[in-house]
Motif scaffolding. Structure first.
Motif, PDB file in Angstrom:
ATOM      1  N   LYS A 164      45.652  32.436  36.574  1.00  0.00           N
ATOM      2  CA  LYS A 164      45.181  33.891  37.010  1.00  0.00           C
ATOM      3  C   LYS A 164      44.067  34.436  36.536  1.00  0.00           C
ATOM      4  O   LYS A 164      43.171  34.910  36.999  1.00  0.00           O
ATOM      5  N   GLU A 165      43.695  33.970  35.257  1.00  0.00           N
ATOM      6  CA  GLU A 165      42.640  34.674  34.351  1.00  0.00           C
ATOM      7  C   GLU A 165      41.729  33.432  34.105  1.00  0.00           C
ATOM      8  O   GLU A 165      42.040  32.209  33.349  1.00  0.00           O
ATOM      9  N   GLY A 179      42.063  34.523  44.346  1.00  0.00           N
ATOM     10  CA  GLY A 179      43.489  34.994  43.692  1.00  0.00           C
ATOM     11  C   GLY A 179      43.416  34.935  42.146  1.00  0.00           C
ATOM     12  O   GLY A 179      44.414  34.603  41.637  1.00  0.00           O
ATOM     13  N   GLN A 239      36.310  36.717  34.179  1.00  0.00           N
ATOM     14  CA  GLN A 239      35.582  37.494  33.111  1.00  0.00           C
ATOM     15  C   GLN A 239      34.422  36.654  33.086  1.00  0.00           C
ATOM     16  O   GLN A 239      34.436  35.592  32.995  1.00  0.00           O
ATOM     17  N   ASN A 260      41.171  36.473  38.601  1.00  0.00           N
ATOM     18  CA  ASN A 260      40.477  37.591  37.817  1.00  0.00           C
ATOM     19  C   ASN A 260      39.449  36.888  36.986  1.00  0.00           C
ATOM     20  O   ASN A 260      39.920  36.089  36.164  1.00  0.00           O
ATOM     21  N   THR A 315      34.497  39.138  41.264  1.00  0.00           N
ATOM     22  CA  THR A 315      35.770  39.528  40.219  1.00  0.00           C
ATOM     23  C   THR A 315      36.694  38.273  40.369  1.00  0.00           C
ATOM     24  O   THR A 315      37.600  38.129  39.808  1.00  0.00           O
ATOM     25  N   GLY A 316      36.246  37.639  41.426  1.00  0.00           N
ATOM     26  CA  GLY A 316      37.490  36.413  41.611  1.00  0.00           C
ATOM     27  C   GLY A 316      38.610  36.529  42.665  1.00  0.00           C
ATOM     28  O   GLY A 316      39.367  35.630  42.728  1.00  0.00           O
ATOM     29  N   GLU A 317      38.544  37.721  43.129  1.00  0.00           N
ATOM     30  CA  GLU A 317      39.591  38.218  44.075  1.00  0.00           C
ATOM     31  C   GLU A 317      39.940  37.185  45.200  1.00  0.00           C
ATOM     32  O   GLU A 317      40.854  36.908  45.556  1.00  0.00           O
ATOM     33  N   GLN A 318      38.754  36.699  45.792  1.00  0.00           N
ATOM     34  CA  GLN A 318      38.749  36.015  46.932  1.00  0.00           C
ATOM     35  C   GLN A 318      39.412  34.499  46.729  1.00  0.00           C
ATOM     36  O   GLN A 318      39.948  33.939  47.665  1.00  0.00           O
ATOM     37  N   ALA A 356      43.657  27.902  40.857  1.00  0.00           N
ATOM     38  CA  ALA A 356      44.442  29.049  41.432  1.00  0.00           C
ATOM     39  C   ALA A 356      45.722  28.261  41.969  1.00  0.00           C
ATOM     40  O   ALA A 356      46.741  28.975  41.955  1.00  0.00           O
TER      41      ALA A 356
END
Length: 221
Positions: free
Chosen positions: A47-48, A71, A75, A73, A66-69, A42
């Motif tokens: 981002k991915e 920053g 999969q 995304n 989802t990895g939001e914490q 990050a």
């Protein structure tokens, strides 16, 4: 640019810790090992991220979500059977797209700056190499003017578990279990693999002894 973290191994050399905890979630200085990678990616502008998993993989998904914490995304590429490194990456290509991507072994700790990999790839792969650790003194490859070659006596380095790969490296592969190393050796023989020599902090956290070494290193920083 996307990144993939390899997290599907059973971590058998880390038992009994890995009987109930997947190796990427084992704590090093109070932080799950895989979180160091996610935070570093990050910071480097990624981002991915794709994470493959098998053994206790549901715990990885439950912990990271989802990895939001971070920053990010995230999969997940779920392996219902062991696919080894090459097969696991090949299965995950559908999430990684057609461009070169960063690959990171989930069972290492390092302070490598992943932003250094956000540059055009010449060839099919770029490998980050290290001085040979005590547990792997024979090394994996040699490096001459940023070109990787097969190991030469007295001039070898160890693959760090960090690389940039082009999906075309897998162009002739089919699904199933296979290793990454033979593909890299074939590409090296064709002069299609570049490299760099990293001299910062790095530990392969593959045993409980090396886990303790990582704890000690982080305590000293």
């Amino acid at each position: 640019m996307r990144a993939m973290i390899l997290a599907a191994g059973k971590g058998e050399r880390m038992r009994p810790l890995t009987l109930t905890t997947p190796k990427p979630l084992i704590s090093v200085a109070g932080v799950p090992l895989i979180e160091y990678h996610l935070r570093a990616l990050a910071r480097a502008g990624f981002k991915e991220v794709v994470i493959n998993h098998a053994w206790l993989g549901e715990k990885i998904e439950a912990h990271l979500g989802t990895g939001e914490q971070f920053g990010l995304n995230i999969q997940y590429s779920v392996e219902s059977q062991p696919l080894e490194t090459g097969g696991g990456i090949y299965q995950a290509l559908k999430y990684l797209g057609d461009a070169p991507f960063v690959l990171v072994n989930g069972d290492i700790w390092t302070d490598y700056d992943f932003s250094a990999l956000r540059k055009p790839l010449t060839g099919l792969a770029h490998l980050v190499l290290m001085d040979n650790p005590e547990h792997h003194v024979e090394g994996d490859f040699s490096l001459q003017q940023e070109q990787v070659s097969l190991p030469q006596a007295g001039n070898s380095l160890t693959y760090s578990g960090i690389a940039v790969l082009h999906p075309q490296l897998f162009a002739d592969c089919v699904g199933g279990a296979f290793r990454l190393a033979p593909l890299l050796r074939q590409a090296i023989a064709r002069g299609q693999v570049s490299g760099e020599h990293f001299t910062g902090h790095w530990i392969d956290v593959g045993t409980q002894e090396r886990l303790a070494a990582a704890e000690a290193l982080l305590a000293s920083l």
